[in-house]
Scaffold this active site. Structure first.
Site, mmCIF file in Angstrom:
data_model
loop_
_atom_site.group_PDB
_atom_site.id
_atom_site.type_symbol
_atom_site.label_atom_id
_atom_site.label_comp_id
_atom_site.label_asym_id
_atom_site.label_seq_id
_atom_site.Cartn_x
_atom_site.Cartn_y
_atom_site.Cartn_z
ATOM 1 N N TYR A 184 -4.620 11.403 20.137
ATOM 2 C CA TYR A 184 -4.907 11.349 18.377
ATOM 3 C C TYR A 184 -5.925 10.992 17.821
ATOM 4 O O TYR A 184 -6.845 11.498 17.323
ATOM 5 C CB TYR A 184 -3.861 11.648 17.684
ATOM 6 C CG TYR A 184 -3.072 12.910 18.213
ATOM 7 C CD1 TYR A 184 -2.552 13.770 19.063
ATOM 8 C CD2 TYR A 184 -1.586 12.722 17.242
ATOM 9 C CE1 TYR A 184 -1.808 14.395 19.265
ATOM 10 C CE2 TYR A 184 -0.420 13.554 17.765
ATOM 11 C CZ TYR A 184 -0.641 14.615 18.715
ATOM 12 O OH TYR A 184 -0.273 16.218 18.467
ATOM 13 N N GLU B 142 6.849 2.969 -26.678
ATOM 14 C CA GLU B 142 6.027 3.775 -25.602
ATOM 15 C C GLU B 142 7.047 3.378 -23.875
ATOM 16 O O GLU B 142 7.331 2.637 -23.223
ATOM 17 C CB GLU B 142 4.965 2.193 -25.299
ATOM 18 C CG GLU B 142 3.689 2.419 -26.316
ATOM 19 C CD GLU B 142 3.396 1.707 -26.263
ATOM 20 O OE1 GLU B 142 3.745 0.715 -25.832
ATOM 21 O OE2 GLU B 142 2.727 1.085 -27.925
ATOM 22 N N PHE C 42 -5.279 7.770 -23.772
ATOM 23 C CA PHE C 42 -4.873 6.179 -23.585
ATOM 24 C C PHE C 42 -4.181 6.385 -22.190
ATOM 25 O O PHE C 42 -4.044 5.219 -21.824
ATOM 26 C CB PHE C 42 -4.758 5.506 -24.886
ATOM 27 C CG PHE C 42 -3.255 5.791 -24.667
ATOM 28 C CD1 PHE C 42 -1.671 5.478 -24.344
ATOM 29 C CD2 PHE C 42 -3.246 6.052 -27.005
ATOM 30 C CE1 PHE C 42 -0.850 5.914 -24.946
ATOM 31 C CE2 PHE C 42 -1.736 6.762 -26.921
ATOM 32 C CZ PHE C 42 -0.089 6.368 -26.476
ATOM 33 N N ASN D 237 -7.205 0.184 -27.322
ATOM 34 C CA ASN D 237 -6.724 1.339 -26.369
ATOM 35 C C ASN D 237 -7.648 1.741 -25.437
ATOM 36 O O ASN D 237 -9.602 1.980 -25.768
ATOM 37 C CB ASN D 237 -6.300 1.941 -28.149
ATOM 38 C CG ASN D 237 -4.907 2.504 -28.668
ATOM 39 O OD1 ASN D 237 -4.064 2.823 -27.379
ATOM 40 N ND2 ASN D 237 -4.618 2.083 -29.431
ATOM 41 N N ARG E 26 -8.772 11.851 18.905
ATOM 42 C CA ARG E 26 -9.313 13.789 18.962
ATOM 43 C C ARG E 26 -9.051 13.961 17.154
ATOM 44 O O ARG E 26 -9.755 14.957 17.198
ATOM 45 C CB ARG E 26 -8.075 13.812 19.827
ATOM 46 C CG ARG E 26 -8.382 16.471 19.991
ATOM 47 C CD ARG E 26 -6.783 16.395 20.562
ATOM 48 N NE ARG E 26 -6.385 15.152 21.272
ATOM 49 C CZ ARG E 26 -5.041 15.757 21.082
ATOM 50 N NH1 ARG E 26 -4.412 17.318 21.294
ATOM 51 N NH2 ARG E 26 -4.183 15.162 22.432
ATOM 52 N N HIS F 90 -1.984 -9.096 -28.843
ATOM 53 C CA HIS F 90 -2.162 -8.556 -27.241
ATOM 54 C C HIS F 90 -2.557 -8.746 -26.496
ATOM 55 O O HIS F 90 -2.579 -8.648 -25.173
ATOM 56 C CB HIS F 90 -2.545 -6.987 -27.859
ATOM 57 C CG HIS F 90 -1.937 -5.926 -28.809
ATOM 58 N ND1 HIS F 90 -1.682 -6.418 -29.179
ATOM 59 C CD2 HIS F 90 -1.253 -5.431 -27.940
ATOM 60 C CE1 HIS F 90 -0.748 -5.189 -30.079
ATOM 61 N NE2 HIS F 90 -0.507 -4.823 -29.377
#
Length: 525
Positions: free
Chosen positions: A283, A416, A331, A199, A286, A87
């Protein structure tokens, strides 16, 4: 840095400021005996699951789409080290050492709650890395923000098994070299430990910690600098009256209006034009309470959600007790991903309205303030081109405001199938903040230049002190010069929070208090 206090991992309530305090060394994180009892009890539960042979995801099965692949008791340890290796697919420039350190702090706290099956030796090694400033190198790209921040967390914990790189004594070195210097040995991860490590939402949450920290200071700067611009352009005080904001009582609006009232208290400049014929201001002057206030509300929303996340268990599966192990979705980064996108928009709008005030200052429509903020124009361009830079930065921020959380690309062969992309939300939001700091620096310069033309009239004590301080750093401009140098000094003042520190110091010395509702909510994190 001296240690001010200790924090008990897994037991005390973690906030963004405490996490930053630990990262910066003013707070020491500790593992108490009671905490370690819970950790060891959870670890033993995992061992019993392995011994009994019950099928539990991530303990004796493969990961993701391989969740139905049974792993033998003998191979469960190999499985956990393999998950860190496989991973670790992050790319891009590494995140800052500070962010990586915060990730480590957040992960220790989550695992120390005792629902993850982590071994005490593993948790102690993580704490060693924190205490000895041996911070793993983590690439910035590769997380989709669901199933946790898998890639960045894998890189964060490669050093536990002797792989990856660390930042140590100011140098980036292989973990193997760190072990040679310190005598450490690689850990052998037990069942579930690798999965527990990778995780979680700690990459997203660490970016959220930094965003809560940096955006809060941008908001404080925006009020101060906006108030100085209001004085420079002789804007009206009435839009900040308490009576108006009681009729639309958003917390952020009320807070900003109160801060600006405090900053302008005792102003001779306001008194000088109290009966002028101008009916109302543009603006950008203000509506500061409404615009700055809306961004304040977004900040508050992120802060509140982040505190929940910082004190949550976000790995999978979660070991509840001897009878109950749950494979769920804690997760998933969506709760923070959406809030980060909201906060990114809030930050961008602070830069957007600041750019509008810069432009307004250049128009020459306020009595006594020359066009382009310089008397002798023609041969001089004055402050014209500084607004080009603020416009470019504001436009860049708008392009970064597309919500990353609106996207989802299925991963893990469809297992997933909805992801948060919250890691991208966090990275983009911090990029926006960097641009806003630069825009505010330009407004600081232009507001101070306009402010100068109100002399010999005085403003409130706070703004006068800020202007005096700024003139020790950046001189009044009577003719063109290399304004990039001024901008760099302005950015430095903003990033070092020098005017905020000055305001706090003067208020303490003069025993002044902010006349701003909801002070604790907006000033603490």
């Amino acid at each position: 840095m001296a240690i001010d206090r200790t924090f008990q991992f897994g037991e005390d309530h973690l906030t963004a400021s405490i996490a930053l305090g630990m990262a910066h060394g003013s707070i020491k994180g500790i593992l108490t005996d009671e905490c370690l009892q819970h950790v060891n009890a959870s670890y033993q539960r995992v061992q019993r699951i392995v011994e009994k042979g019950d099928t539990v995801y991530g303990i004796n099965t493969g990961f993701g789409p391989l969740c139905s692949t049974r792993i033998s008791k003998e191979d469960t340890k190999i499985l956990q080290s393999n998950i860190l290796k496989s991973h670790s697919v992050g790319v891009g420039e590494p995140i800052s050492t500070e962010l990586a350190k915060i990730m480590l702090i957040l992960k220790i706290h989550a695992l120390a709650k005792g629902f993850s099956g982590i071994a005490e030796t593993t948790l102690q090694r993580m704490l060693w890395h924190l205490e000895n400033d041996a911070i793993p190198v983590v690439p910035s790209q590769g997380s989709v923000g669901a199933s946790g921040d898998l890639a960045p967390l894998s890189h964060l914990f490669l050093p536990l098994i002797g792989l990856g790189k660390v930042e140590y004594n100011g140098k980036t070195i292989p973990t193997e070299e760190l072990f040679q210097k310190t005598g450490l040995q690689p850990l052998e991860l037990g069942p579930k430990e690798g999965l527990a490590l990778i995780n979680g939402t700690q990459f997203i949450a660490a970016h959220s910690v930094m965003l809560v920290h940096k955006l809060q200071y941008c908001l404080r700067h925006a009020d101060i600098i906006g108030a100085m611009m209001l004085e420079g352009l002789q804007g009206s005080m009435k839009p900040f009256f308490e009576e108006l904001h009681e009729l639309r009582p958003f917390k952020g609006n009320q807070h900003v209006a109160g801060r600006i009232r405090t900053l302008l208290q005792g102003s001779e400049i306001l008194e000088d034009h109290i009966d002028c014929e101008r009916v109302q201001d543009p603006y950008s002057l203000r509506c500061m309470p409404q615009v700055h206030g809306a961004s304040r509300n977004a900040w508050l929303h992120l802060k509140e959600l982040l505190e929940i996340e910082l004190n949550s268990v976000t790995d999978n599966p979660v070991i509840i007790n001897d009878e109950l192990t749950i494979s769920g979705g804690n997760f998933h980064g969506q709760p923070l991903a959406m809030a980060l996108d909201y906060a990114a928009l809030a930050a961008s709008e602070i830069g957007n309205i600041s750019d509008r005030r810069i432009y307004l200052a250049l128009e020459g429509n306020s009595p006594g303030v020359p066009k382009l903020l310089m008397n002798d124009t023609g041969i001089n361009s004055g402050y014209m081109i500084l607004q080009y830079t603020s416009a470019a930065l504001a436009s860049e921020n708008k392009s970064l405001c597309f919500p990353a959380s609106a996207d989802s690309i299925p991963t893990s062969l469809g297992q997933e199938d909805h992801v948060s992309m919250g890691s991208i939300s966090g990275r983009k939001a911090l990029n926006i903040i960097e641009n806003v700091e630069k825009i505010l620096a330009i407004e600081l310069l232009t507001s101070a230049q306009a402010f100068e033309y109100r002399k010999p009239l005085k403003s409130g004590i706070l703004l006068d002190e800020i202007h005096t301080f700024l003139r020790t750093k950046v001189a009044f401009a009577e003719s063109d010069r290399v304004f990039a140098d001024d901008i760099e000094k302005g950015i430095e003042i903003i990033q070092n929070r020098e005017i905020i520190d000055l305001v706090d110091r003067v208020m303490d010395e003069k025993q002044l208090k902010w006349n701003a509702p909801h002070l604790d909510e907006f000033e603490t994190y």
